[in-house]
Design an enzyme around this catalytic site. Structure first.
Site, short mmCIF file in Angstrom:
data_model
loop_
_atom_site.label_atom_id
_atom_site.label_comp_id
_atom_site.label_asym_id
_atom_site.label_seq_id
_atom_site.Cartn_x
_atom_site.Cartn_y
_atom_site.Cartn_z
N LYS A 50 0.84 -1.20 0.00
CA LYS A 50 0.00 0.00 0.00
C LYS A 50 0.87 1.25 0.00
CE LYS A 50 -3.76 -2.46 2.25
NZ LYS A 50 -4.47 -2.78 3.50
N GLN A 94 -4.56 -1.25 9.74
CA GLN A 94 -4.41 -2.61 9.18
C GLN A 94 -4.91 -3.64 10.21
OE1 GLN A 94 -3.26 -3.33 5.97
NE2 GLN A 94 -3.94 -5.39 6.47
N ASP A 117 -10.73 3.12 4.29
CA ASP A 117 -11.15 1.73 4.05
C ASP A 117 -12.66 1.57 3.95
OD1 ASP A 117 -9.16 -0.12 3.60
OD2 ASP A 117 -8.63 -0.32 5.72
#
Ligand code: NDP
Length: 302
Positions: A50, A94, A117
């Protein structure tokens, strides 16, 4: 006859290339804050990919890498700092988080206007109501892939195997908003093969290596294989990839190979189009994270 490969890498490049002029028009570089707790090797790889994608596009990345002994309170303070920082457009936590951390509280602490997200309950609600907001990256990427591959969705029967908050559920709402007739299956579904065989579009997101076999796939269906399973059993690898010399050679070198939730040979022979593993859904997830970050920056910077 083999089905068409839906090339996630190519579509991912297209999506990212389309972001470049949007990034150039902003008054400063967009910025994504990435919080990686502990040293989970899989999470480290995902985060590295990422951050690399950010760098390639000129997106700034901030990082926080607290140890896996962190408490919920300490993690909430890190998130609060990023929430307050006007230089940060998107925040990503994460997962999975360590056992002692309250994951729901942490995800809810992210400012919904910085929710890269799309996991915040506000944005899940926006998805359900079909209002514009950051969307969960993996299903959003799958939708882009289907649309850019000119696969019709409206009126078709979509079956999704898996009901997680990050893939199965948001995928179901996205396909519903595209006017598919949607069925969600899970571990308590009574006859999974029978449900799957009715699908014009089958999305497998269950995390079970090659569990969807030939008898689950309607001839001509479009199959999206979200699963990413590390396979180390040699006999199983030989059975699944008997004719793929390059794959077998890589397995001999590395001691593992990645397989999806769908039997690769069955998918190739029965589906009209399908996503390979790797190179299908994975790259799209990162592209959509970049797209969410740019969209959030556009909102923050007017
Ligand atoms: P979860 O483990 O959170 O969810 C799995 C779902 O599959 C659950 O709803 C579960 O049902 C269902 N399921 C499990 N076993 C069966 C079974 N035998 N029959 C029917 N349903 C079953 O997984 P995720 O959604 O997070 O991920 C799914 C897969 O996708 C994983 O392999 C993951 O690695 C991969 N993934 C890939 C991404 C990418 O970018 N390519 C991104 C995210 C995930 P129940 O709810 O009843 O337990």
């Amino acid at each position: 006859m083999s089905g068409t490969i839906l090339d996630g890498k190519k579509v991912s490049r297209e999506i990212q290339d389309e972001l470049r002029p949007r990034i150039e028009r902003l008054s400063r570089a967009p910025a994504l804050a990435v919080i990686l707790v502990g040293e989970n090797p899989a999470s480290q790889i995902y985060v590295r990919n990422k951050v690399r994608a950010c760098r390639d596009l000129g997106i700034r990345s901030f990082d926080a890498t607290p140890p896996d002994t962190i408490s919920t309170g300490e993690l909430l303070r890190i998130i609060e700092d990023f929430n307050r920082n006007p230089e940060v457009d998107g925040i990503l936590v994460q997962t999975p988080l360590p056992k002692q951390v309250d994951t729901q509280r942490v995800l809810q602490a992210v400012d919904p206007a910085k929710d890269a997200d799309g996991f915040h309950p506000c944005n899940v609600g926006n998805l359900v109501a079909n209002r514009p907001a950051p969307r969960a990256c993996t299903p959003a990427g799958i939708l882009e892939l289907l649309k850019r591959s000119q696969i019709p969705i409206a009126g078709r029967r979509a079956v999704i195997v898996g009901r997680s908050d990050i893939v199965g559920k948001p995928m179901a709402f996205m396909l519903l908003h595209e006017n598919a007739t949607v069925t969600i299956c899970h571990s308590r579904t009574r006859d999974l093969a029978d449900e799957c065989r009715r699908a014009d579009i089958l999305v497998a997101a269950m995390g079970r290596a090659a569990a969807i076999t030939a008898d689950f796939i309607k001839p001509g269906a479009v199959v999206i294989d979200v699963g990413m399973n590390r396979l180390t059993n040699e006999a199983e690898v030989v059975r699944l990839f008997a004719h793929e010399q390059a794959r077998l050679a890589a397995f001999a070198r590395n001691g593992y190979t990645l397989v999806g939730d769908v039997d690769p040979m069955a998918m190739r022979e029965i589906a009209s189009a399908y996503t390979p593993v790797p190179g299908g859904v994975g790259p799209l997830t990162i592209a959509m994270l970049m797209a969410n970050t740019v969209a959030l920056a556009e909102q923050h910077l007017g």
